[in-house]
Design a protein around this motif. Structure first.
Motif, short mmCIF file in Angstrom:
data_model
loop_
_atom_site.label_atom_id
_atom_site.label_comp_id
_atom_site.label_asym_id
_atom_site.label_seq_id
_atom_site.Cartn_x
_atom_site.Cartn_y
_atom_site.Cartn_z
N VAL A 1 10.16 -9.43 -13.60
CA VAL A 1 10.29 -10.63 -12.75
C VAL A 1 11.06 -10.22 -11.50
O VAL A 1 12.30 -10.23 -11.47
CB VAL A 1 10.98 -11.78 -13.51
CG1 VAL A 1 11.08 -13.02 -12.62
CG2 VAL A 1 10.23 -12.10 -14.80
N ASP A 2 10.32 -9.82 -10.50
CA ASP A 2 10.92 -9.31 -9.27
C ASP A 2 9.80 -9.16 -8.24
O ASP A 2 8.61 -9.18 -8.59
CB ASP A 2 11.59 -7.95 -9.55
CG ASP A 2 12.58 -7.54 -8.46
OD1 ASP A 2 12.74 -8.28 -7.47
OD2 ASP A 2 13.17 -6.45 -8.60
N GLU A 3 10.19 -8.95 -7.00
CA GLU A 3 9.20 -8.86 -5.92
C GLU A 3 8.53 -7.48 -5.92
O GLU A 3 9.20 -6.45 -6.09
CB GLU A 3 9.92 -9.15 -4.59
CG GLU A 3 8.99 -9.48 -3.45
CD GLU A 3 8.32 -8.26 -2.87
OE1 GLU A 3 7.10 -8.31 -2.63
OE2 GLU A 3 9.01 -7.23 -2.70
N LEU A 4 7.20 -7.48 -5.70
CA LEU A 4 6.39 -6.27 -5.89
C LEU A 4 6.91 -5.04 -5.13
O LEU A 4 7.02 -3.96 -5.71
CB LEU A 4 4.94 -6.56 -5.49
CG LEU A 4 3.98 -5.38 -5.58
CD1 LEU A 4 3.83 -4.91 -7.02
CD2 LEU A 4 2.62 -5.74 -4.99
N THR A 5 7.22 -5.18 -3.85
CA THR A 5 7.62 -3.98 -3.08
C THR A 5 8.95 -3.43 -3.58
O THR A 5 9.14 -2.23 -3.67
CB THR A 5 7.69 -4.25 -1.56
OG1 THR A 5 8.63 -5.30 -1.32
CG2 THR A 5 6.35 -4.66 -0.99
N ARG A 6 9.87 -4.35 -3.96
CA ARG A 6 11.15 -3.88 -4.53
C ARG A 6 10.90 -3.17 -5.86
O ARG A 6 11.47 -2.12 -6.14
CB ARG A 6 12.12 -5.06 -4.73
CG ARG A 6 12.61 -5.71 -3.44
CD ARG A 6 13.88 -6.52 -3.69
NE ARG A 6 13.72 -7.59 -4.65
CZ ARG A 6 13.45 -8.86 -4.34
NH1 ARG A 6 13.31 -9.24 -3.09
NH2 ARG A 6 13.33 -9.77 -5.30
N GLY B 1 0.82 -1.22 0.00
CA GLY B 1 0.00 0.00 0.00
C GLY B 1 0.85 1.26 0.00
O GLY B 1 0.63 2.19 -0.79
N GLN B 2 1.85 1.29 0.88
CA GLN B 2 2.72 2.46 1.00
C GLN B 2 3.51 2.70 -0.29
O GLN B 2 3.62 3.84 -0.76
CB GLN B 2 3.71 2.20 2.16
CG GLN B 2 4.29 3.43 2.78
CD GLN B 2 3.21 4.36 3.32
OE1 GLN B 2 2.90 5.36 2.68
NE2 GLN B 2 2.64 4.03 4.45
N GLU B 3 4.02 1.63 -0.87
CA GLU B 3 4.81 1.75 -2.11
C GLU B 3 3.92 2.19 -3.28
O GLU B 3 4.37 2.93 -4.15
CB GLU B 3 5.50 0.41 -2.43
CG GLU B 3 6.66 0.06 -1.51
CD GLU B 3 6.25 -0.61 -0.19
OE1 GLU B 3 5.02 -0.76 0.06
OE2 GLU B 3 7.14 -0.96 0.61
N ILE B 4 2.66 1.73 -3.29
CA ILE B 4 1.73 2.17 -4.35
C ILE B 4 1.53 3.68 -4.22
O ILE B 4 1.57 4.42 -5.21
CB ILE B 4 0.37 1.42 -4.24
CG1 ILE B 4 0.55 -0.06 -4.56
CG2 ILE B 4 -0.68 2.05 -5.16
CD1 ILE B 4 -0.66 -0.94 -4.23
N ASN B 5 1.35 4.14 -2.99
CA ASN B 5 1.15 5.57 -2.75
C ASN B 5 2.38 6.37 -3.22
O ASN B 5 2.24 7.41 -3.88
CB ASN B 5 0.89 5.79 -1.25
CG ASN B 5 0.55 7.22 -0.94
OD1 ASN B 5 -0.11 7.88 -1.74
ND2 ASN B 5 1.00 7.70 0.19
#
Ligand code: ATP
Length: 248
Positions: free
Chosen positions: A199-204, A85-89
Motif C-alpha cells: 500500500v504505497d505509491e508506485l514510483t516510490r 517507465g524509468q523505475e520499471i527499467n
C-alpha cells in the motif's frame, strides 16, 4: 510538459500528473486512466504522501518472492508505464530474470505495441505483450486481458501487478499465481485478494523494491523462505487502514 518548481509542496504529486498527461498525449494511457490515478492520489493524500513501515514490510516479502520465483513477471499497463517507465527499467536491471508483460484493460493493439516499444526504448530487456504471440487464456476473465503470453504470465509463478483491477487479480490468484499488488487503496478488491499488498505509491515502491532486491541478493533461500512464511498480509492491510483513519 508544465515545469513544476522543485520547492512546490506537492512537487512529486504534480510531477506524476505531468507524467500521466504526457502518457495520455503519447497514446500510452487512456482518459479512464487519469480517473484511476485520481483515486490513487486521494489515498496517497490520506497516507501523507510517504512510504510507511507496512509498505516496507510488504516490499521485503515481495523481494523474497521475486528472488525465489521460477519465473517472476511484472504485468504492466498504460498508467504504470506512463508513471514509472524509468523505475520499471531500474527494477528489472537489478533482477534480470524478470519478464515485463504488457496487459491492458482498455485494449488496443496499437496502444499495447506503443507501451512495449516505449519500455524497450528505455532499456527494459525482456518485454512481451499478452496480445502478441502464443498465449494461454486466464480462466474467469472475458476480455482481451485474459491472454497470457507463453513467455510471461502463462509460465509465471510470481506476478507483480500495479494499478490492477480486482477481477484480474482474483483470477490470477485463483489460477495459482503468487500475486504481489501495488495499490494505494487498502480497501480495493486487488489489495484485499493479493498475497502481498504494497500500500504505497508506485514510483516510490519501485525504487524501494529495487534497493531491497539489491540488498537481498546474497540472502540464502532458507532466509527468504522464512521471511515469506512469517508474513501476514491481513495485518499489513489493517495497519494501512488504521494509518488512514489516524490521518483523517
Ligand atoms: P479494484 O477493482 O481492485 O477494487 P478499483 O476499481 O478501485 O480497484 P482501478 O481503477 O481498477 O481501481 O485501479 C486503480 C487502483 O490503483 C486504485 O485502487 C488506486 O487507488 C490505485 N492507484 C492509482 N494510482 C496509483 C499509484 N500511482 N500508485 C499506487 N496505486 C495507485
Amino acid at each position: 510538459m508544465t515545469e513544476v518548481p522543485s520547492n512546490h509542496p506537492r512537487y512529486h504529486s504534480l510531477q506524476l500528473r505531468e507524467r500521466l498527461v504526457h502518457g495520455l498525449k503519447a497514446g500510452l494511457a487512456t482518459e479512464a486512466g487519469l480517473l484511476a490515478h485520481g483515486r490513487g492520489e486521494a489515498f496517497d493524500y490520506l497516507l501523507g504522501e510517504k512510504s510507511h513501515d507496512f509498505a516496507a514490510e510488504a516490499i521485503a516479502v515481495a523481494s523474497a518472492l521475486l528472488l525465489t520465483a521460477r519465473l517472476p513477471v511484472f504485468s504492466v499497463n498504460g498508467n504504470s508505464a506512463s508513471l514509472a517507465g524509468q523505475e520499471i527499467n531500474e527494477l528489472v536491471k537489478v533482477h534480470e530474470r524478470m519478464v515485463v508483460e504488457v496487459n491492458l484493460f482498455h485494449h488496443s493493439q496499437q496502444r499495447s505495441s506503443l507501451i512495449a516499444n516505449y519500455l524497450r526504448e528505455l532499456g527494459v530487456p525482456h518485454v512481451v505483450e499478452s496480445s502478441v504471440g502464443p498465449s494461454v487464456a486466464l480462466p474467469e476473465i472475458k476480455s482481451a486481458r485474459r491472454r497470457m503470453n507463453v513467455e510471461g504470465l502463462a509460465e509465471a509463478d510470481v506476478v507483480l501487478v500495479a494499478l490492477e483491477d480486482g477481477d484480474r487479480c482474483q483470477a490470477l490468484v485463483n489460477a495459482g499465481r503468487k500475486v504481489i499488488a501495488v495499490d494505494l487503496n487498502p480497501l480495493s478488491r486487488t489489495a484485499q485478494v493479493a498475497h502481498v499488498s504494497i500500500v504505497d505509491e508506485l514510483t516510490r515502491v519501485l525504487k524501494l523494491l529495487a534497493t531491497q532486491l539489491k540488498s537481498d541478493q546474497n540472502q540464502t533461500p532458507e532466509e527468504l523462505a522464512r521471511r515469506i512464511a512469517a508474513y501476514d498480509n491481513a495485518k499489513i492491510l489493517d495497519q494501512a487502514i488504521a494509518t488512514i483513519r489516524r490521518g483523517v
